[in-house]
Write a protein that holds these residues in place. Structure first.
Motif, PDB file in Angstrom:
ATOM      1  N   ARG A  29       0.630  -1.299   0.024  1.00  0.00           N
ATOM      2  CA  ARG A  29      -0.034   0.036   0.075  1.00  0.00           C
ATOM      3  C   ARG A  29       0.825   1.374   0.003  1.00  0.00           C
ATOM      4  NH1 ARG A  29      -4.480  -1.652  -2.095  1.00  0.00           N
ATOM      5  NH2 ARG A  29      -5.424   0.412  -1.470  1.00  0.00           N
ATOM      6  N   PHE A  30       2.030   1.090   0.457  1.00  0.00           N
ATOM      7  CA  PHE A  30       2.792   2.534   0.799  1.00  0.00           C
ATOM      8  C   PHE A  30       4.302   2.107  -0.027  1.00  0.00           C
ATOM      9  CE2 PHE A  30       0.103   1.908   4.616  1.00  0.00           C
ATOM     10  CZ  PHE A  30      -0.746   2.977   4.314  1.00  0.00           C
ATOM     11  N   GLN A  31       5.223   3.358  -0.035  1.00  0.00           N
ATOM     12  CA  GLN A  31       6.258   3.332  -0.568  1.00  0.00           C
ATOM     13  C   GLN A  31       7.243   2.355   0.222  1.00  0.00           C
ATOM     14  OE1 GLN A  31       7.522   5.090  -2.855  1.00  0.00           O
ATOM     15  NE2 GLN A  31       9.432   4.316  -2.724  1.00  0.00           N
ATOM     16  N   ASN A  63      -1.376  -0.043   8.707  1.00  0.00           N
ATOM     17  CA  ASN A  63      -2.337   0.845   7.884  1.00  0.00           C
ATOM     18  C   ASN A  63      -3.611   0.707   8.480  1.00  0.00           C
ATOM     19  OD1 ASN A  63      -3.515   1.812   5.784  1.00  0.00           O
ATOM     20  ND2 ASN A  63      -3.627   0.087   4.542  1.00  0.00           N
ATOM     21  N   PRO A  97      -0.768   5.266   7.009  1.00  0.00           N
ATOM     22  CA  PRO A  97       0.346   4.572   7.548  1.00  0.00           C
ATOM     23  C   PRO A  97       0.602   4.879   8.990  1.00  0.00           C
ATOM     24  CG  PRO A  97       1.186   6.328   6.125  1.00  0.00           C
ATOM     25  CD  PRO A  97      -0.231   6.123   5.883  1.00  0.00           C
TER      26      PRO A  97
END
Length: 865
Positions: A468-470, A479, A497
């Motif tokens: 979902r994120f970098q 999350n 996050p």
């Protein structure tokens, strides 16, 4: 079932609105949407969570910080993190665990004489009045080291840590009773109550579970250990709990796993715990009358004293009809009482069903003594089917529940399916499902476990974030996903996050119920709420020595620490009492001494104590760690530690006499002239404030008081300067005049802020266009040269629209194309005077129109600038 077109169709009106905006004159939104690949639905979702600057959230969420040992505070719907609350773990920024008063709180959490400096925060609970959150207190448990912490929501600080004297771990805490008279804390892994060795072969005989019922005083926000007790329970692994309310008030409900009482043994060839602890089809829901047992605990004959703590044995609880068991789906995790107190919803991780128990049926079975048997410890067992209202199949891995204000409506997390399911626990019908990402644990509704759930939003606390994120390495953030539940179907709005610990559970409350301080009464010990023994006011600063104990009574205020020089002997015990003298909001000062592992955070009015041994020789700067003013770097001093057993050879004193007497006199005159000019500015601000009745506006009055705190110190410095001049000590006179200048700068800094604040209060209300224009004026760089109300790098623009024929047209043309007007006589004169040309800031016509409206507003209020 995952919806697709249904969600989009439900947003038709919002989409139409977005499209209308996107097709506006500038087309900026449409361009952004195209560049970023955003759909209209994306924009609507973003708008639902966006807070413009200065706009605050409707709800505040308190999330456990998991293995960080802390708590996380964030807002809804913005999902912006607002604060970390230091609880079980030192936290440097706030000085928690680095000054004596916070260390004293942390040390309350010592276990068997051992310092514990980490925790695994799990289940936060908000204090209640009549089953509704009241916004006063917050409790949180530590699973790793069975403890409960109490946080005061008047300042979001931890005030008490209480160690459970008989548990070795806990998971099922903390849960307030409806009027916050008690907090329930259930053990997790069964273990002997005493602190002695007992072989695992004696598990059934000597290992125990239980629920501790902590007495809580909601008036002062403190647990009362001496008035608390533990209910002994079988060595089933007790898990989550909930307190009854309304119909079931006075009762508690705690689920469990491992009714098999399996103890593992991989190392000796036995199946692992995960296999042995899930053989039975059902485990046990514990039902107990904590209110009756509390009264029974007052009589010594009803309790055993273990580790100086009262324990009610199982047989006493059974004999007094206060402890019962009901079968529940195996390996349950959530047990949640509905807002009325009649229904108790239990979800089992290894069962696809949710079970809805009816307290009316349970109570009837108890009153009729209608039992289907007893467990091996003699506890009566109620018939599961006769206790149930019903069951409903939800999906794989149901865990936790949150209620909504709609009658019968409930939301449940599905761990395996990675979904939130909306269903009705009365009609036993599934209504909707929403996918989340991924492996959801707890849910946080808006006051969703209280007697007054608000609905609107659900937050999914997901265990995994995966993609979902970098990517930030193998350790991913957690999350939290915000879901809009205000419509017929759920709509996932945004991911957040969380890069701290493993946030386990969260609770949410309306922000309107929270009323935290913005400053303390002067000299407050924030950990006790009382006046600190080291309270020091301006003029009371001093250093006292008693043998090898040096006490420093100091103050901090923009921009100096008093005293600025402290000399002690190596080996001295040094106690520093420091008071923040600020009255202005958000003027925190920090304090540290280099090399000594100390840090304090002093909010306005707070006094702290730093206690250390000066065990290394040297010179150690101390300074304010919070950037607090223009002279922040000058806010420092020196701790000088000398060895009393060492002979020091002084360096030859070099007399700094590089300036002639005439040069010193000239420097003195120059310094006085600067101070007089600065004072003239201050007096003009004072006149403005008085003329416009600043005292009628509390925010401004507080700033003015703060400014005069600085200004009123000037006469004493002026007297010293004059005496130095009279004595012919010009170097010293210049230093005192420089001190006067610093006090004036600090006075002017606060005074001008007070003036600006007053202007905003008494000025005419800006139109929407004027507000846009002011923002454009700032963002376009105009205020880099033009300061409203005075000449700066460019001319003052107050009245600029009246300086030219057809002023609006003239100014508009000049902003749009300044180069074309450089030869205009007026413009040329300005260029020659300021030695600067107006650059083209590439404003469009709409922006220029807005700036014109802003300049009109300036002219309307010209007397204020």
């Amino acid at each position: 079932m995952k919806k697709s077109f249904s969600t989009i169709s439900s947003l038709v009106l919002g989409t139409a609105l977005t499209t209308s905006v996107a097709s506006g004159a500038t087309g900026e939104l449409a361009k952004i949407m195209k560049d970023r690949g955003l759909s209209e639905v994306d924009v609507i979702r973003a708008a639902k969570t966006y807070n413009p600057t200065g706009v605050k959230d409707k709800y505040v969420v308190f999330s456990s910080g998991g293995q960080s040992g802390q708590m996380i505070v964030y807002g809804v719907p913005s999902m912006r993190i607002l604060k970390y609350i230091a609880v079980f773990t030192p936290e440097p920024w706030q000085g928690y665990g680095y000054d004596k008063d916070s260390i004293d709180v942390l040390r309350q959490g010592n276990i068997r004489g051992r310092e514990i400096n980490w925790g695994d925060t799990h289940h936060p609970a908000l204090s209640e009045t009549d089953g509704k959150y009241d916004g006063k207190w917050l409790a949180i448990n530590d699973k790793a080291n069975p403890r409960i912490a109490i946080i005061d929501l008047a300042d979001f600080e931890t005030k008490q840590i209480v160690v459970n004297p008989v548990f070795k771990s806990d998971h099922g805490g903390a849960f307030f009773t409806p009027n916050s008279e008690h907090i329930l804390e259930a053990a997790q892994y069964a273990a002997p109550f005493d602190n002695n060795y007992h072989p695992i072969e004696e598990y059934k005989e000597t290992y125990r579970g239980g629920v501790t019922v902590w007495k809580f005083d909601p008036k002062i926000g403190r647990v009362v250990p001496n008035d608390s007790y533990t209910i002994e329970m079988p060595p089933y692994m007790q898990d989550l709990s909930d307190s009854g309310k309304g119909l079931s008030n006075g009762w508690g409900f705690t689920n469990s796993f491992n009714s098999e009482m399996y103890t593992g043994g991989i190392e000796v060839g036995m199946p692992p715990n995960e296999a042995g602890m899930s053989r039975n089809d059902t485990d046990y829901l514990h039902v107990y009358n904590w209110e009756k047992l509390y009264k029974l605990s007052k009589d010594p004959k009803n309790v055993k004293i273990i580790n100086d703590h009262k324990v009610i044995p199982m047989d006493v609880a059974v004999k007094n009809n206060a402890l019962f068991l009901i079968p529940e789906p195996k390996s349950p995790h959530g047990v949640d009482v509905d807002p009325t107190g009649q229904y108790i919803v239990v979800c089992g991780k290894l069962d696809t069903h949710a079970s809805v128990y009816d307290f009316k049926k349970i109570k009837k079975l108890i009153d009729n003594k209608e039992f289907v048997g007893k467990d091996p410890f003699g506890i009566p067992i109620l018939d599961m089917k006769k206790s149930l209202h019903g069951q409903v199949e939800l999906g794989l891995g149901p865990l936790h529940n949150q209620y909504s204000p709609v009658d019968g409506e409930i939301y449940t997390s599905l761990y395996v399916d990675s979904q939130v399911v909306k269903w009705n626990f009365k009609t036993l019908k599934v209504l909707d499902k929403e996918n989340v990402h991924y492996n959801i644990g707890h849910l946080a509704g808006m006051e969703g476990k209280s007697a007054d759930p608000q609905g609107e939003y659900i937050i999914a606390l997901n265990k995994l974030a995966i993609d979902r994120f970098q990517n930030v390495g193998p350790l991913h953030p957690q999350n939290h996903q915000l879901i809009d539940i205000s419509g017929k179907t759920m709509d996932l709005l945004v991911d957040m996050p969380l890069p701290l610990g493993e946030p386990h559970q969260a609770v949410a409350i309306r922000a309107s119920k929270l009323h935290p301080h913005v400053r303390y009464e002067m000299g407050t010990n924030t950990k006790t709420g009382k006046q600190h023994i080291g309270k020091t006011l301006a003029g009371q600063e001093r250093i006292e020595r008693d043998g090898n104990h040096v006490k420093v009574y100091g103050t901090l205020v923009r921009s100096h620490i008093n005293p600025e020089r402290i000399t002690v002997n190596k080996g001295d015990r040094v106690t520093m009492y420091l008071t923040n003298l600020e009255r202005a909001e958000d003027e925190t000062h920090g304090f540290t001494v280099d090399h000594y592992n100390l840090h304090g955070s002093l909010e306005p009015g707070e006094t702290i104590e730093l206690d250390f041994t000066a065990d290394i020789e040297g010179v150690f700067p101390y300074y304010c760690t919070e950037f607090c003013s223009a002279l922040h770097l000058e806010m420092m001093g020196y701790l000088m530690v000398k060895d009393p057993n060492k002979k020091y050879e002084s360096a030859q004193k070099i007399k700094m006499k590089s300036m002639t007497p005439e040069e010193l006199k000239a420097e003195y005159d120059k310094t006085v002239a600067v101070n007089n000019a600065t004072d003239a500015v201050i007096q003009s601000v004072v006149k403005f404030l008085k003329d416009n009745k600043y005292q009628d506006h509390k925010v401004v009055a507080n700033l003015v008081t703060d400014a005069f705190d600085q200004y009123n110190q000037i006469p004493a410095q002026k007297k010293k300067a004059d005496e130095a001049v009279k004595a012919g000590e010009m170097e010293k006179a210049i230093l005192f005049e420089n001190m006067i200048w610093q006090l004036m700068v600090k006075t002017a800094d606060v005074g001008i802020r007070a003036k600006d604040a007053l202007v905003r209060i008494i000025a005419t209300t800006q139109s929407t266009a004027a507000a846009r224009g002011e923002k454009t004026f700032a963002e376009g760089g105009c205020n880099g040269c033009h300061v409203i109300g005075k000449v700066s790098s460019g001319p003052d623009l107050t009245g600029v629209l009246q300086r030219h024929e057809n002023g609006v047209d003239w100014v508009s043309r000049f902003i749009l194309d300044p180069q074309s007007m450089y030869t205009d006589p007026y413009v040329k004169g300005m260029i020659d005077y300021f030695n600067l040309k107006m650059p083209n800031q590439h404003m469009n016509k709409e922006e220029v129109k807005d700036i014109i409206e802003y300049l009109k507003w300036v002219d309307e209020n010209a007397n204020l600038f």
